[in-house]
Design an enzyme around this catalytic site. Structure first.
Site, short mmCIF file in Angstrom:
data_model
loop_
_atom_site.label_atom_id
_atom_site.label_comp_id
_atom_site.label_asym_id
_atom_site.label_seq_id
_atom_site.Cartn_x
_atom_site.Cartn_y
_atom_site.Cartn_z
N HIS A 199 0.81 -1.22 0.00
CA HIS A 199 0.00 0.00 0.00
C HIS A 199 0.83 1.26 0.00
O HIS A 199 0.55 2.23 -0.69
CB HIS A 199 -0.90 0.02 1.23
N ARG A 306 -6.99 -2.29 -12.28
CA ARG A 306 -6.94 -3.27 -11.18
C ARG A 306 -7.98 -2.84 -10.16
O ARG A 306 -7.90 -1.73 -9.64
CB ARG A 306 -5.56 -3.29 -10.53
N ARG A 342 -10.54 -5.27 -14.88
CA ARG A 342 -10.28 -6.66 -14.47
C ARG A 342 -11.09 -6.99 -13.23
O ARG A 342 -11.15 -6.19 -12.29
CB ARG A 342 -8.79 -6.83 -14.17
N GLU A 441 -1.86 -15.63 -18.29
CA GLU A 441 -0.86 -15.38 -17.23
C GLU A 441 -0.12 -16.64 -16.80
O GLU A 441 0.72 -16.58 -15.91
CB GLU A 441 -1.55 -14.79 -16.00
N ASN A 464 3.67 -10.14 -15.96
CA ASN A 464 4.23 -10.21 -14.60
C ASN A 464 4.03 -11.61 -14.04
O ASN A 464 4.94 -12.21 -13.46
CB ASN A 464 3.54 -9.21 -13.67
N ARG A 475 7.47 -13.63 -7.98
CA ARG A 475 7.71 -12.24 -8.40
C ARG A 475 7.93 -11.30 -7.23
O ARG A 475 8.39 -10.18 -7.41
CB ARG A 475 6.54 -11.75 -9.27
C1 PEP Z 1 0.38 -9.35 -14.78
O1 PEP Z 1 0.38 -10.39 -14.12
O2 PEP Z 1 1.19 -9.10 -15.70
C2 PEP Z 1 -0.60 -8.30 -14.51
C3 PEP Z 1 -0.69 -7.25 -15.28
O3 PEP Z 1 -1.38 -8.44 -13.40
P1 PEP Z 1 -0.88 -8.12 -11.91
O4 PEP Z 1 0.46 -7.47 -12.00
O5 PEP Z 1 -1.91 -7.26 -11.30
O6 PEP Z 1 -0.83 -9.51 -11.34
MG MG Z 2 -1.32 -10.88 -12.93
#
Ligand code: PEP
Ligand code: MG
Length: 598
Positions: A199, A306, A342, A441, A464, A475
């Site tokens: 946050h 998001r 999303r 993803e 990501n 990640r």
């Molecule tokens: C991703 O996974 O690339 C993505 C855009 O979603 P987030 O980063 O919110 O998981």
């Molecule tokens: Mg994602």
């Protein structure tokens, strides 16, 4: 304050908030103060309880002030970040527990409060659940605040007396600390821990303070008053920079400020390659308040909104009306443009308090995203209804995260059909022709793309997560940051496959992961014929410049070589060779090109 001796120390972490800042280190010791043991007599009980309640009331007032400042600077949604802490001040586990220690064990207010908070902290720490860890941060912040008050100590965040640009170096931050950092005075933040999705990192982005997180031991290695540079773009911090480093960063900073000036001009230009390919450049939004900045930076729509901000850190489920207003406002900020919203991507490292998420050994492989929504029809249906209603106000497209199976899309369609029927019965308008698509993803989704395409109106590649799942590299694990490489040949091959399948199915394929915001990444994606890119708004002008300076022909030829490359380095080489002199990659690209050996 002392100057440190020795040469420059360059530390790599994760970029959390754009921009470059240089200034003097201010080590923010936001730690629990030492509380002396003090017993009280029976007669003092009420006085101690009075002091305790005064301190709680003071903390509440300060938090509410901070919340009000946040609301004014950033908006009401962002300001809700403080609600969990304000609620904690009333929580009986905190208040009754402390009162009991004062009454029954005859402890001073500070000692009783400290003991109670330590108990709660130790109970909560037994889990590795990210949501609880997030709350732990809040709990600690509150504990420090109230203890400082009870002990009559100064607030350690008081930066007013510090002159000039300050680089705040801390083990970690909290949202309330971040908001308190004086704007203009704090020119950079560097922390040992934390992630981009924390946050406080979101707030730093909204406040436009450059930040790098996950540096490991920057707090220990830094010295108050020492010079430091924070490059929130490539995720690097240099302590005690020498003349070489300073010159390098000054050049980057200079280019950045010139760049900032060019932004207005660039925002108005067309996003088209030298050989005439139009490229859709859209923005990712973490908070609805960012829509204006996104537009000013030339966003042609929103490629990823998001929606987790509506639920994370909240005690109650967000209502349909509140969601509808947020989605509608975003749609109206981009009339005649696509706005991809999303559905809740909960789980992983994002948890609402009201869902009571189970503790999981592997949250990123667990109850996440579409899986949570399909299991929580009440939460999901409310969001779907709000989204459907928002389709009446623009080109709102519904996007599902972490889809692996056709059945998941079918289940969502079935829910949508029911909600549409209900809206029709109630005479509430929505656009019957809205689009529903999926994020790609996971490697499973990439391999299964042809089937998924049959049931989707579009693909949006979330690089990501795709990188994380393809390489089996968490990640959020800063220790593995070097292994988290979107230019790994396995990732490139999957991107190629997804783009090809999407094209064959006649649906739009876009990318909304961070890869799209790095010039090298964008060049690769263009070469794969992915011509819709969505990214954090600060990167838009730069990528537009790239688009305008390259030829699709060159990008395609570089991508062909990259697909056949046998290592990440070779992939990067092919792309750098393909870009040639078209773009000053050294100054503007992210870590992926800078990490190449000189
Ligand atoms: C991703 O996974 O690339 C993505 C855009 O979603 P987030 O980063 O919110 O998981
Ligand atoms: Mg994602």
């Amino acid at each position: 304050m002392s100057e440190s001796i020795g040469g420059p120390v360059s530390l790599d972490g994760s970029p959390a908030s754009e921009g470059i800042g240089a200034g003097k280190v201010f080590r923010l010791e936001w730690g629990v103060p030492v509380v002396p043991h003090r017993s009280i007599s029976d007669d003092d009980t009420e006085t101690e309880l009075g002091r305790f309640h005064d301190a709680l009331a003071w903390a509440k007032e300060r938090l509410e002030e901070t919340k009000a400042v946040t609301e004014e600077r950033l908006g009401s949604v962002e300001a809700r970040i403080f609600d969990p802490q304000i609620l904690m001040l009333r929580d009986s586990a905190v208040v009754d527990g402390t009162t009991q220690y004062v009454r029954e064990n005859r402890l001073s207010a500070e000692r009783a409060f400290e003991l109670r908070m330590l108990e709660l902290r130790s109970m909560w720490s037994r889990t590795s659940h990210p949501m609880v860890l997030d709350r732990l941060n809040d709990l600690e912040d509150l504990m420090i605040r109230v203890l400082h008050r009870l002990l009559g100590k100064n607030d350690p965040t008081d930066l007013v007396k510090t002159e000039g640009g300050v680089i705040v170096v801390a083990p970690n931050l909290t949202p309330s600390l971040t908001v308190q950092l004086e704007l203009g005075q704090v020119v950079g933040i560097a922390t040992d821990h934390g992630t981009r999705t924390a946050h406080w990192a979101m707030l730093a982005r909204a406040l436009q303070i450059p930040a790098v997180v996950g540096l490991g031991d920057v707090f220990q290695r830094s010295v108050d008053g020492q010079e430091a540079i924070v490059d929130g773009r490539i995720g690097r911090v240099v302590l005690n920079p020498g003349s070489r480093e300073k010159a390098h960063f000054e050049a980057r900073q200079q280019r950045h400020s010139e760049w900032e000036q060019e932004i207005g001009a660039i925002a108005a230009l067309e996003s088209v390659t030298l050989d005439g390919q139009v490229v859709e450049l859209r923005a990712n939004l973490d908070l609805p308040g960012e829509a204006g900045q996104a537009r000013d930076h030339g966003a042609e729509g929103i490629g990823l909104f998001r929606t987790e901000f509506l639920v994370v850190g909240r005690n109650t489920m967000p209502g349909e009306e509140e969601q509808y207003e947020a989605y509608r406002a975003t749609a109206e900020a981009f009339p005649d443009r696509a706005v991809y919203i999303r559905t809740f991507d909960l789980g992983g490292d994002k948890f609402p308090m009201f869902l009571h998420m189970p503790q999981e050994a592997n949250p990123f492989l667990g109850w996440r995203a579409i899986r949570v929504c399909l299991d929580q029809p009440e939460l999901f249906r409310t969001q779907l209804r709000a989204l459907l209603r928002a389709t009446a106000h623009g080109d709102v497209r519904l996007m599902l995260p972490l889809v692996n199976d056709v059945e998941e899309i079918q289940q969502v369609r079935a829910l949508l059909e029911e909600e549409e029927a209900q809206l029709a019965r109630d005479g509430i308008p929505y656009n019957r022709g809205y689009k529903l698509g999926v994020m790609i993803e996971t490697p499973a989704a990439a391999l299964h793309a042809a089937e998924l395409a049959r049931h989707s109106d579009f693909f949006s590649i979330g690089t990501n997560d795709l990188v994380q799942y393809t390489l089996a590299v968490d990640r959020t694990n800063t220790r593995l940051a070097k292994l988290y490489n979107p230019f790994h040949p396995a990732v490139v091959k999957q991107l190629h496959q997804i783009a090809r399948v999407g094209r064959a199915a006649g649906i739009e394929v876009s990318v909304c992961g961070e890869l799209a915001s790095s010039p090298l990444g964008a060049f690769l994606l263009l070469g794969l014929d992915i011509t819709a890119l969505s990214m954090a708004w600060p990167s838009l002008p730069e990528i537009k410049k790239l688009v305008r300076d390259v030829r699709m022909e060159d990008a395609r030829s570089a991508a062909r070589k990259a697909i056949a490359a046998s290592s990440s380095e070779e992939v990067i080489r092919c792309l750098l060779d393909g870009i040639g002199d078209a773009v000053d990659v050294e100054v503007f690209s992210g870590r992926w090109s800078l990490s190449l050996p000189d």
